[in-house]
Design an enzyme around this catalytic site. Structure first.
Site, PDB file in Angstrom:
ATOM      1  N   ARG A  79       3.814 -11.456   3.038  1.00 48.78           N
ATOM      2  CA  ARG A  79       3.364 -10.238   2.260  1.00 48.78           C
ATOM      3  C   ARG A  79       4.949  -9.296   1.830  1.00 48.78           C
ATOM      4  O   ARG A  79       4.433  -8.252   3.043  1.00 48.78           O
ATOM      5  CB  ARG A  79       2.424 -10.208   1.617  1.00 48.78           C
ATOM      6  CG  ARG A  79       1.994  -8.931   0.652  1.00 48.78           C
ATOM      7  CD  ARG A  79       0.771  -8.663   1.168  1.00 48.78           C
ATOM      8  NE  ARG A  79       0.102  -8.802  -0.561  1.00 48.78           N
ATOM      9  CZ  ARG A  79      -0.104  -6.844  -0.529  1.00 48.78           C
ATOM     10  NH1 ARG A  79       0.236  -5.769   0.276  1.00 48.78           N
ATOM     11  NH2 ARG A  79       0.024  -6.309  -1.975  1.00 48.78           N
ATOM     12  N   HIS A 123       3.732  -3.704  -6.701  1.00 53.16           N
ATOM     13  CA  HIS A 123       3.189  -2.886  -6.048  1.00 53.16           C
ATOM     14  C   HIS A 123       3.637  -0.954  -6.355  1.00 53.16           C
ATOM     15  O   HIS A 123       4.379  -0.505  -5.523  1.00 53.16           O
ATOM     16  CB  HIS A 123       4.411  -3.138  -4.542  1.00 53.16           C
ATOM     17  CG  HIS A 123       3.493  -2.544  -3.748  1.00 53.16           C
ATOM     18  ND1 HIS A 123       2.882  -3.549  -2.359  1.00 53.16           N
ATOM     19  CD2 HIS A 123       3.267  -0.976  -3.279  1.00 53.16           C
ATOM     20  CE1 HIS A 123       2.412  -2.564  -1.262  1.00 53.16           C
ATOM     21  NE2 HIS A 123       2.011  -1.190  -1.709  1.00 53.16           N
ATOM     22  N   GLU A 168      -3.343  -2.379  -5.806  1.00 59.41           N
ATOM     23  CA  GLU A 168      -4.280  -1.528  -5.334  1.00 59.41           C
ATOM     24  C   GLU A 168      -3.998  -0.603  -7.117  1.00 59.41           C
ATOM     25  O   GLU A 168      -3.369   0.235  -6.696  1.00 59.41           O
ATOM     26  CB  GLU A 168      -3.521  -0.475  -4.110  1.00 59.41           C
ATOM     27  CG  GLU A 168      -4.164  -0.805  -2.823  1.00 59.41           C
ATOM     28  CD  GLU A 168      -3.597   0.403  -2.330  1.00 59.41           C
ATOM     29  OE1 GLU A 168      -3.374   1.186  -1.666  1.00 59.41           O
ATOM     30  OE2 GLU A 168      -3.864  -0.168  -0.260  1.00 59.41           O
ATOM     31  N   ASN A 293      -6.854  -4.092   1.159  1.00 61.71           N
ATOM     32  CA  ASN A 293      -6.196  -3.885   2.099  1.00 61.71           C
ATOM     33  C   ASN A 293      -7.833  -2.104   3.176  1.00 61.71           C
ATOM     34  O   ASN A 293      -7.911  -1.586   1.922  1.00 61.71           O
ATOM     35  CB  ASN A 293      -5.332  -2.621   0.981  1.00 61.71           C
ATOM     36  CG  ASN A 293      -4.118  -3.217   0.601  1.00 61.71           C
ATOM     37  OD1 ASN A 293      -3.780  -4.584   1.120  1.00 61.71           O
ATOM     38  ND2 ASN A 293      -3.326  -2.843  -0.104  1.00 61.71           N
ATOM     39  N   TYR A 295      -7.943   0.333   5.407  1.00 66.65           N
ATOM     40  CA  TYR A 295      -7.734   1.377   6.468  1.00 66.65           C
ATOM     41  C   TYR A 295      -8.107   1.999   7.549  1.00 66.65           C
ATOM     42  O   TYR A 295      -8.279   2.068   8.419  1.00 66.65           O
ATOM     43  CB  TYR A 295      -6.551   1.922   5.876  1.00 66.65           C
ATOM     44  CG  TYR A 295      -5.132   1.583   5.396  1.00 66.65           C
ATOM     45  CD1 TYR A 295      -4.868   0.730   4.364  1.00 66.65           C
ATOM     46  CD2 TYR A 295      -3.930   1.516   6.767  1.00 66.65           C
ATOM     47  CE1 TYR A 295      -3.812   0.180   4.228  1.00 66.65           C
ATOM     48  CE2 TYR A 295      -3.743   0.899   6.352  1.00 66.65           C
ATOM     49  CZ  TYR A 295      -2.934  -0.006   4.976  1.00 66.65           C
ATOM     50  OH  TYR A 295      -1.421  -0.948   4.529  1.00 66.65           O
ATOM     51  N   GLU A 353      -3.155  -5.569   4.045  1.00 65.25           N
ATOM     52  CA  GLU A 353      -3.030  -5.072   4.391  1.00 65.25           C
ATOM     53  C   GLU A 353      -3.693  -4.359   5.759  1.00 65.25           C
ATOM     54  O   GLU A 353      -4.894  -3.844   4.970  1.00 65.25           O
ATOM     55  CB  GLU A 353      -2.837  -3.401   3.725  1.00 65.25           C
ATOM     56  CG  GLU A 353      -1.400  -4.312   3.373  1.00 65.25           C
ATOM     57  CD  GLU A 353      -1.347  -2.993   1.947  1.00 65.25           C
ATOM     58  OE1 GLU A 353      -1.843  -1.447   2.647  1.00 65.25           O
ATOM     59  OE2 GLU A 353       0.121  -2.829   1.015  1.00 65.25           O
TER      60      GLU A 353
END
Ligand code: IDE
Length: 449
Positions: A79, A123, A168, A293, A295, A353
């Protein structure tokens, strides 16, 4: 879809993720126009140590050897993002053949090595020429973005089968326009909602453009950080709902349900317009997948002084945190995957991600001490994906963030997320223990967990 108990489905896709400005370097090479992160990082005081992406991982020139490393890892997919200002130096109008040429070489090399290219159109690296015309505050940007999208779809849709419009949009609106901690560095309660809305209008316009000629899949990549109330008090529960709406539903909800969360009026007050219904309908274009994504999570308390959310995170003690100060909480990934499934009609999901920053100093002997916590982070989070799939979530693939240590935006090079270490002085790449671990996960399709 039956999910085996001790491995992933045979068609599950394993990859790594990066983004253009964070790894390529050479931001103005071969006719490229300037992007807002070039201007932001060259503005004193905006980035730690006043670092910038002028060289980064020099991937623009080293992409062939980097793809060789991907091959050695056994990556099935990669990606990356396409830099808008390489393709259209002024953001619109004239196409830069040399810019297309770089991504042509990258894509063809990936395919030669049996690695699926998957591209994100945006991005965060908006062309400065468009920022100077209002950028995400100008309604015309939806058309500008669709034209850019069409130029790359036309060139690459025969080889790229998985597209994402935006990475995002929350970060662009919240960090770029509300708090000013990211490019273009604005701090405005009134600008952030306009940026949100035009980002999502651009997403819708690009999806519409893709449906006219595209033959594969297109989706939206969102960052979701599940919010858990610090207490059962009504104040903390309300604060958690505000934080959850502002980060986790502000973008996925118009895209998937054609409406904005009502809590946004509570967060932004008079700064949140009544958007035309026709706008929101145009945003709600059917998409083929959600890119998640993930985290960490946040535990949230009411904080009347915290502008504008009136909510603040509560650091959890006695538990592991990464170098970013983010709690290691794999259960949040399972919870989030189930939340997307239950709330948005069980769409296909790619984990686009997931990863962790830990300090990985290179020794004098040139070895790299990969913090063992990164392997544990990947092990526990990949297990969390498997748990969600066993519970019925349609997850199609997983992309580790990141293939290389890279430019971590306003934190510069102070944070290392890579499974491959980069010595920025020499550009030497050194696979970390986490690369070896992830390579084993791919080879065994998750059986080694
Ligand atoms: O911070 C690590 C990565 C970053 O390097 C990627 O470019 C970006 O896509 C990315 N998103 C998140 C999670 N979202 C987030 C971003 C900024 C502030 C808070 C959360 C982490 N990351």
């Amino acid at each position: 879809m039956t999910v085996p108990t001790n491995r992933f489905p045979d068609d599950f896709v394993w990859g790594c993720a990066t983004s253009a400005y964070q790894i390529e370097g050479s931001p103005l090479a071969d006719g490229a126009g300037m992007n807002v992160w070039h201007r932001f990082s060259h503005t004193r005081g905006r980035v730690v140590n006043d670092e910038n992406g002028d060289i980064a991982c020099d991937h623009y020139r080293r992409y062939e050897s980097d793809i060789e490393l991907m091959k050695q890892l056994g990556l099935q997919a990669y990606r990356f993002s396409i830099a808008w200002s390489r393709i259209l130096p002024e953001g619109t109008g004239r196409v830069n053949p040399a810019g297309l040429g770089f991504y042509e070489r990258l894509v063809d090399r990936l395919l030669e090595k049996g690695i699926q290219p998957t591209a994100t159109l945006f991005h965060w690296d908006l062309p400065v020429a468009l920022d100077d015309r209002g950028g995400w505050l100008n309604r015309d940007i939806a058309g500008w973005f669709a034209d850019y999208a069409e130029s790359v779809f036309r060139r690459f849709d025969d080889r790229i089968k998985l597209w994402a419009t935006l990475n995002e949009p929350w970060v662009v609106s919240d960090n770029g326009y509300l708090h000013g901690t990211a490019a273009p560095g604005h701090r405005s309660l009134f600008e952030a909602p306009i940026a949100t809305h035009n980002l999502m209008r651009a997403h819708g316009a690009a999806v519409q453009a893709y449906r006219a000629t595209g033959r594969h899949q297109i989706g939206l990549v969102v960052n979701i950080e599940p919010k858990y109330p610090a207490s059962t008090s009504s104040e903390d529960v309300a604060a958690t709902r505000r934080a959850e709406a502002q980060m986790n539903r502000q973008f996925i909800e118009p895209a998937m349900l054609g409406r904005y969360p009502e809590e946004l009026r509570d967060v932004f007050g008079e700064a949140w317009p009544d958007w035309p219904a026709s706008d929101v309908e145009q945003i709600r274009q059917p998409i083929d997948f959600i890119g998640l994504n993930y985290y960490t999570r946040a535990v949230v308390r009411n904080d009347p002084g915290a502008w504008p959310l009136r909510a603040a995170p509560v650091r959890q003690s006695q538990v592991a945190h990464t170098e970013m100060g983010w709690e290691v909480f794999p259960q949040g990934l399972t919870d989030t995957l189930l939340w997307i499934k239950d709330r948005y009609g069980a769409p296909p999901i790619y984990v686009t991600e997931n990863g962790a920053a830990f300090a990985d100093p290179a020794t004098a002997a040139g070895d790299v001490l990969d913090d063992p916590r990164r392997v544990e982070y990947f092990r526990t989070h990949i297990r969390a994906v498997h748990d969600a799939m066993r519970a019925g979530v349609d997850v199609r693939g997983y992309f580790a963030w990141s293939m290389l240590d890279n430019f971590e935006w306003a934190l510069g090079y102070s944070k290392r997320f890579g499974i491959i270490h980069v010595d920025y002085a020499t550009q030497k790449r050194t696979p970390k223990a986490s690369a070896t671990f992830y390579s084993g996960v791919i080879a065994s399709n998750g059986a080694v967990l």
